[in-house]
Design an enzyme around this catalytic site. Structure first.
Site, short mmCIF file in Angstrom:
data_model
loop_
_atom_site.label_atom_id
_atom_site.label_comp_id
_atom_site.label_asym_id
_atom_site.label_seq_id
_atom_site.Cartn_x
_atom_site.Cartn_y
_atom_site.Cartn_z
N ASN A 11 0.87 -1.26 -0.03
CA ASN A 11 0.01 -0.05 -0.08
C ASN A 11 0.92 1.26 0.06
OD1 ASN A 11 -1.86 2.00 0.48
ND2 ASN A 11 -2.67 1.22 2.57
N LYS A 13 -0.06 4.31 0.22
CA LYS A 13 -0.74 5.36 0.95
C LYS A 13 -0.41 6.73 0.03
CE LYS A 13 -0.93 2.57 5.09
NZ LYS A 13 -0.63 2.55 6.77
N HIS A 94 -10.00 0.53 5.01
CA HIS A 94 -8.59 0.37 5.73
C HIS A 94 -8.85 1.34 7.01
CE1 HIS A 94 -4.57 1.65 6.51
NE2 HIS A 94 -4.35 0.45 5.58
N GLU A 142 -5.62 -5.62 10.85
CA GLU A 142 -4.46 -4.72 10.88
C GLU A 142 -4.70 -3.82 12.16
OE1 GLU A 142 -2.56 -3.49 6.69
OE2 GLU A 142 -3.80 -1.97 7.54
N ILE A 147 0.38 0.06 13.16
CA ILE A 147 0.47 0.73 11.72
C ILE A 147 1.65 1.55 11.72
CG2 ILE A 147 -0.50 1.92 9.73
CD1 ILE A 147 -3.09 0.47 10.20
N GLY A 182 3.16 -2.79 10.84
CA GLY A 182 4.51 -2.90 11.44
C GLY A 182 5.21 -3.98 10.59
N SER A 204 5.06 1.15 5.12
CA SER A 204 5.99 1.98 5.22
C SER A 204 7.41 1.22 5.17
CB SER A 204 6.10 2.54 6.81
OG SER A 204 5.72 1.74 7.66
#
Ligand code: G3P
Length: 224
Positions: A11, A13, A94, A142, A147, A182, A204
């Site tokens: 993702n 984002k 989400h 999630e 996150i 994570g 990330s």
């Protein structure tokens, strides 16, 4: 309908790192990895880059879709149009873009009618249970508190994965379980699969990594 055994869903984002041409670069890196190892790699870019990224031939899904009609509607991201731009499915609900359950139900049906995959996210077991009734293709657990924190759900809260798998399979056995939050390395992915997840969502850990190619290669290497 596309099917993925153990997808790695990346993702993007709205991170600065993927603005402009960079979203295309990350998709091209994913394509290079995918061509070398044939793993199930999927990219979820912002809606504005779906069409450009779909030309890389990496499977592209939307980060979100709205339950607004085709036609005279403004500012919505809708399944029919994202499909026409090359998306093969969408994330729904989400943690950073929650919607009403009635809309989730409609969107799962609508995506299925369009032969598109649905990945419905839940923050916890209670929400996961409620969303199981809609039988999406994938349900993703999630925990929001993990996150973007770099501490993987598969390490910090392994029981949420095993409990998710057990619960969802007893309600809706055909739904595949993903997990996310994570995840940063292949150990985290491996652990998630061992706990019963059938794929992972990551953001990330890839987007902010030093080398997109190496990180996608590493993470996907442990997928079946
Ligand atoms: O959609 C995946 C995402 O919410 C997980 O984010 O940054 O913890 O991998 P991250």
């Amino acid at each position: 309908m596309f099917t993925f055994a153990n997808p790695l869903v990346i993702n993007l984002k709205n991170y600065t790192e993927i603005s402009g041409d960079n979203s295309l670069k990350i998709a091209e890196e994913a394509r290079n990895v995918l061509l070398s190892n044939h793993k199930d790699i999927i990219i979820a870019p912002p809606p504005s880059s779906i069409m450009a990224l779909s030309k890389t031939k990496v499977p592209i899904i939307s980060q979100h879709v709205d339950d607004a009609p085709l036609g005279a509607t403004t500012g919505f991201t809708i399944p029919e149009i994202v499909k026409s731009h090359g998306a093969i499915g969408s994330i729904i609900n989400h943690s950073e873009h929650k919607i009403e359950h009635s809309q989730i139900s409609n969107l799962v049906k609508r995506l299925r009618e369009l032969d598109m995959i649905s990945i419905v996210c839940a923050d916890d077991l209670e929400e996961l249970k409620a969303l199981s009734q809609f039988s999406p293709d994938y349900l993703a657990i999630e925990p929001p508190e993990l996150i973007g924190k770099g501490i993987a759900v598969s390490k910090a809260n392994p029981s949420i994965i095993t409990n998710s798998v057990q619960m969802v399979k007893s309600i809706s056995p055909t739904v595949k379980i993903l997990c996310g939050a994570g995840i940063v390395d292949k150990i985290d992915v491996q652990k998630a699969l061992e706990l019963g997840a059938e794929g992972v969502l990551i953001s990330s850990g890839v987007v902010k990594s030093a080398s997109w190619h190496n990180k996608i290669l590493e993470l996907s290497s442990v997928l079946n």
